[in-house]
Design a protein around this motif. Structure first.
Motif, PDB file in Angstrom:
ATOM      1  N   LEU A  21      -9.692   4.044  -1.379  1.00  0.00           N
ATOM      2  CA  LEU A  21      -9.911   3.680   0.018  1.00  0.00           C
ATOM      3  C   LEU A  21      -8.555   3.286   0.587  1.00  0.00           C
ATOM      4  O   LEU A  21      -7.990   2.244   0.220  1.00  0.00           O
ATOM      5  CB  LEU A  21     -10.890   2.512   0.153  1.00  0.00           C
ATOM      6  N   ALA A  22      -8.017   4.124   1.454  1.00  0.00           N
ATOM      7  CA  ALA A  22      -6.656   3.920   1.951  1.00  0.00           C
ATOM      8  C   ALA A  22      -6.676   3.467   3.405  1.00  0.00           C
ATOM      9  O   ALA A  22      -7.616   3.776   4.151  1.00  0.00           O
ATOM     10  CB  ALA A  22      -5.859   5.220   1.826  1.00  0.00           C
ATOM     11  N   PRO A  23      -5.631   2.755   3.844  1.00  0.00           N
ATOM     12  CA  PRO A  23      -5.505   2.434   5.263  1.00  0.00           C
ATOM     13  C   PRO A  23      -5.459   3.712   6.098  1.00  0.00           C
ATOM     14  O   PRO A  23      -5.018   4.767   5.624  1.00  0.00           O
ATOM     15  CB  PRO A  23      -4.175   1.673   5.337  1.00  0.00           C
ATOM     16  N   PRO A  24      -5.900   3.645   7.339  1.00  0.00           N
ATOM     17  CA  PRO A  24      -5.965   4.865   8.165  1.00  0.00           C
ATOM     18  C   PRO A  24      -4.650   5.629   8.250  1.00  0.00           C
ATOM     19  O   PRO A  24      -4.654   6.862   8.294  1.00  0.00           O
ATOM     20  CB  PRO A  24      -6.399   4.331   9.539  1.00  0.00           C
ATOM     21  N   ARG A  25      -3.519   4.934   8.240  1.00  0.00           N
ATOM     22  CA  ARG A  25      -2.245   5.630   8.449  1.00  0.00           C
ATOM     23  C   ARG A  25      -1.875   6.557   7.287  1.00  0.00           C
ATOM     24  O   ARG A  25      -1.049   7.452   7.440  1.00  0.00           O
ATOM     25  CB  ARG A  25      -1.120   4.622   8.691  1.00  0.00           C
ATOM     26  N   HIS A  26      -2.485   6.330   6.105  1.00  0.00           N
ATOM     27  CA  HIS A  26      -2.181   7.166   4.937  1.00  0.00           C
ATOM     28  C   HIS A  26      -3.303   8.142   4.588  1.00  0.00           C
ATOM     29  O   HIS A  26      -3.134   8.999   3.715  1.00  0.00           O
ATOM     30  CB  HIS A  26      -1.925   6.285   3.711  1.00  0.00           C
ATOM     31  N   ARG A  27      -4.427   8.040   5.271  1.00  0.00           N
ATOM     32  CA  ARG A  27      -5.625   8.745   4.811  1.00  0.00           C
ATOM     33  C   ARG A  27      -5.470  10.265   4.863  1.00  0.00           C
ATOM     34  O   ARG A  27      -5.765  10.967   3.894  1.00  0.00           O
ATOM     35  CB  ARG A  27      -6.817   8.294   5.653  1.00  0.00           C
ATOM     36  N   GLU A  28      -5.000  10.780   5.975  1.00  0.00           N
ATOM     37  CA  GLU A  28      -4.899  12.232   6.119  1.00  0.00           C
ATOM     38  C   GLU A  28      -3.908  12.822   5.117  1.00  0.00           C
ATOM     39  O   GLU A  28      -4.161  13.878   4.517  1.00  0.00           O
ATOM     40  CB  GLU A  28      -4.483  12.587   7.542  1.00  0.00           C
ATOM     41  N   ALA A  29      -2.774  12.130   4.920  1.00  0.00           N
ATOM     42  CA  ALA A  29      -1.777  12.630   3.974  1.00  0.00           C
ATOM     43  C   ALA A  29      -2.321  12.623   2.547  1.00  0.00           C
ATOM     44  O   ALA A  29      -2.018  13.531   1.753  1.00  0.00           O
ATOM     45  CB  ALA A  29      -0.504  11.786   4.054  1.00  0.00           C
ATOM     46  N   LEU A  30      -3.126  11.629   2.210  1.00  0.00           N
ATOM     47  CA  LEU A  30      -3.702  11.570   0.869  1.00  0.00           C
ATOM     48  C   LEU A  30      -4.721  12.687   0.657  1.00  0.00           C
ATOM     49  O   LEU A  30      -4.790  13.287  -0.423  1.00  0.00           O
ATOM     50  CB  LEU A  30      -4.342  10.205   0.626  1.00  0.00           C
ATOM     51  N   VAL A  31      -5.518  12.983   1.679  1.00  0.00           N
ATOM     52  CA  VAL A  31      -6.469  14.088   1.564  1.00  0.00           C
ATOM     53  C   VAL A  31      -5.717  15.400   1.379  1.00  0.00           C
ATOM     54  O   VAL A  31      -6.104  16.251   0.557  1.00  0.00           O
ATOM     55  CB  VAL A  31      -7.394  14.142   2.793  1.00  0.00           C
ATOM     56  N   ASP A  32      -4.621  15.572   2.099  1.00  0.00           N
ATOM     57  CA  ASP A  32      -3.808  16.776   1.919  1.00  0.00           C
ATOM     58  C   ASP A  32      -3.273  16.867   0.490  1.00  0.00           C
ATOM     59  O   ASP A  32      -3.298  17.931  -0.137  1.00  0.00           O
ATOM     60  CB  ASP A  32      -2.625  16.779   2.899  1.00  0.00           C
ATOM     61  N   ALA A  33      -2.764  15.736  -0.009  1.00  0.00           N
ATOM     62  CA  ALA A  33      -2.212  15.732  -1.370  1.00  0.00           C
ATOM     63  C   ALA A  33      -3.285  16.080  -2.390  1.00  0.00           C
ATOM     64  O   ALA A  33      -3.042  16.826  -3.351  1.00  0.00           O
ATOM     65  CB  ALA A  33      -1.594  14.372  -1.680  1.00  0.00           C
TER      66      ALA A  33
END
Length: 500
Positions: free
Chosen positions: A356-368
């Motif tokens: 569960l990541a903060p919103p600012r990192h969420r999209e980049a983590l899904v991409d990774a």
């Protein structure tokens, strides 16, 4: 008696396609005219000799191989018969034709087998990247490795029931490629699980399903590095394995001291790091809980410098003598990245965790995650979601707590009896405890090596520190062993410490 298939010369090109078989990459065109059965038998003999067809493997049915090679079935039958006469294959009825013996290959000269590593080899030098592989491979009568749950308690019957229920109602479309974030069913189940057990309020869209905590850390490290953050501060002492994973992915791991109240936030601030990884509910390996004042100070640090707190909640469900500790993520979700898994709940082999990541990192983590593996395997996710939603997993945890408490008590009693000078740390929760000895005791790596030579496997505390801890110690896992084995293992440690 070399017979060919009627209507087509063997080894020819038929309709523009060279005749041959995927099996052993056989090409009948290479066989000499009039000797094709002997050629095929020879190719099979070579495959048995060099290990491509090991003992126990099954040959293709004669009609299948004959069709592949575009030859008569009688030719293949004849080749198989020659191998039967040699004693290398045998018929097994419906089981087909099976390889039963391999020819002896003459050695070019005497080649002595390499001497096996001594049992203490994992402790002979500072721990390398593969040290945990080496330690797992080392034989031991009593394995007290920390971080291992009671694998014998895996709920096989409940898992089978859940698997049947999932497969019964599973549409065909669910077997295709799915959402890299994870199945909606598991993300919903994780949200409800965390709300009930860890006080975390989240939405299924906030959850990223990962292949265990190690993948979560790999993805986080990659994303932070792309944002220009190369330092992830870690607790000291802290998990050697976690530190190795962070460093493999390119992160520097400045150490932050841990005392009786947990991570020292003043030292974190002085390190200059903008991200920190910690285990606040049950610090590994000391077992301390991050105190209330430290929690507030840590969250103030994160808010003031826009820092990221990575909360590894690796064994928070296992507690015995104290109330649950709220997750940091429940207090400041915009600055805390929460990581959990079922490795300590069910089994590490499942390789299922959540992030569960903060919103600012969420999209980049899904991409990774997307470009790492397109997402975790769906079927285990669906089965786990069923276990969580049905209450089966919570029933299992209640059973395990009773069992683990009894095992914890057995270890503590054995330490008091056989290691009276040792101090026990972190016994109120988790699946391990740490014992430390007076500074006059031998180095803990030497103690661990001597224990392994006597059949008992433990971690030296010094493995988990980047700086000297001050006192030698050992980290003991107790979840996977019966009380009698635990008592015997600690008794061996007592003998080792006394030099007996």
């Amino acid at each position: 008696m070399d017979r060919s298939k009627d209507g087509a010369p063997e080894g020819s090109v038929i309709a523009g396609v060279a005749t041959g078989s995927d099996f052993l990459q056989l090409r009948i065109g290479a066989a000499p005219a009039g000797g094709r059965a002997e050629w095929l038998a020879g190719e099979l003999r070579r495959a048995i000799a060099d290990g491509r067809l090991p003992v126990g493997s099954r040959l293709p049915a004669t009609r299948v191989l004959a069709a592949d090679l575009r030859v008569s079935r009688g030719l293949v039958t004849e080749a198989y018969q020659r191998l039967r006469e040699d004693g290398q294959v045998a018929g097994r009825g419906r089981g087909g034709t099976v390889v039963v013996a391999a020819p002896m290959v003459a050695a070019a000269g005497p080649s002595p087998a390499p001497a096996p590593d001594p049992p203490s080899a994992p402790f002979a030098a500072p721990p390398a990247r593969d040290v945990f592989d080496a330690l797992r491979a080392a034989p031991a009568r009593i394995d007290l490795t920390p971080g291992v749950p009671d694998l014998a308690s895996f709920p096989r019957a409940a898992w089978r029931r859940a698997e049947r229920a999932v497969l019964t109602g599973l549409p065909a479309a669910a077997l295709g490629y799915g959402d890299p974030r994870g199945t909606p069913e598991l993300r919903r189940a994780v949200v409800h699980w965390l709300a009930r057990n860890r006080g975390i309020r989240a939405d299924p869209a906030d959850v990223l399903v990962v292949a265990g905590t190690t993948q979560a850390l790999a993805l986080l490290t990659q994303v932070l590095r792309r944002d220009g953050s190369t330092d992830i501060a870690v607790e000291d002492p802290g998990s050697l394995g976690v530190r190795q994973h962070l460093q493999y992915w390119g992160a520097a791991t400045p150490p932050v001291p841990v005392d009786a109240d947990g991570l020292r936030v003043d030292a974190l601030r002085a390190s200059g790091a903008r991200a920190v990884l910690l285990t606040p509910a049950h610090q590994f390996p000391t077992g301390v809980v991050l105190g209330g004042a430290r929690r507030r100070e840590l969250l103030r640090w994160a808010t003031a410098c826009d820092g990221l707190v990575i909360e590894d909640d690796y064994d928070a469900e296992h507690r015995y003598d104290r109330p649950p500790v709220p997750a940091l993520h429940s207090l400041l979700p915009d600055q805390v990245c929460y990581v959990g898994s079922v490795s300590k709940l069910l089994a590490p082999a499942l390789r299922v965790g959540w992030l569960l990541a903060p919103p600012r990192h969420r999209e980049a983590l899904v991409d990774a995650k997307r470009f790492a593996d397109l997402g975790n395997a769906a079927l285990p996710q669906l089965v786990l979601a069923h276990l969580m939603a049905s209450g089966e997993l919570e029933r299992l945890i209640r059973q395990l707590r009773r069992r683990h408490r009894a095992r914890r008590d057995a270890v503590v009693a054995a330490v008091r009896s056989h290691l009276p000078t040792a101090t026990v740390h972190g016994a109120a929760a988790g699946l391990h405890l740490t014992i430390t000895f007076p500074s006059t005791a031998p180095p803990d790596a030497a103690l661990a090596a001597a224990a392994l030579a006597r059949g008992v496997k433990v971690h030296p505390l010094s493995w988990h520190g980047q700086r000297p801890y001050g006192r030698p110690g050992l980290v003991l896992g107790y979840a996977a062993r019966a009380p009698g084995e635990l008592t015997e293992g600690v008794a061996v440690l007592g003998e080792v410490l006394r030099g007996g």
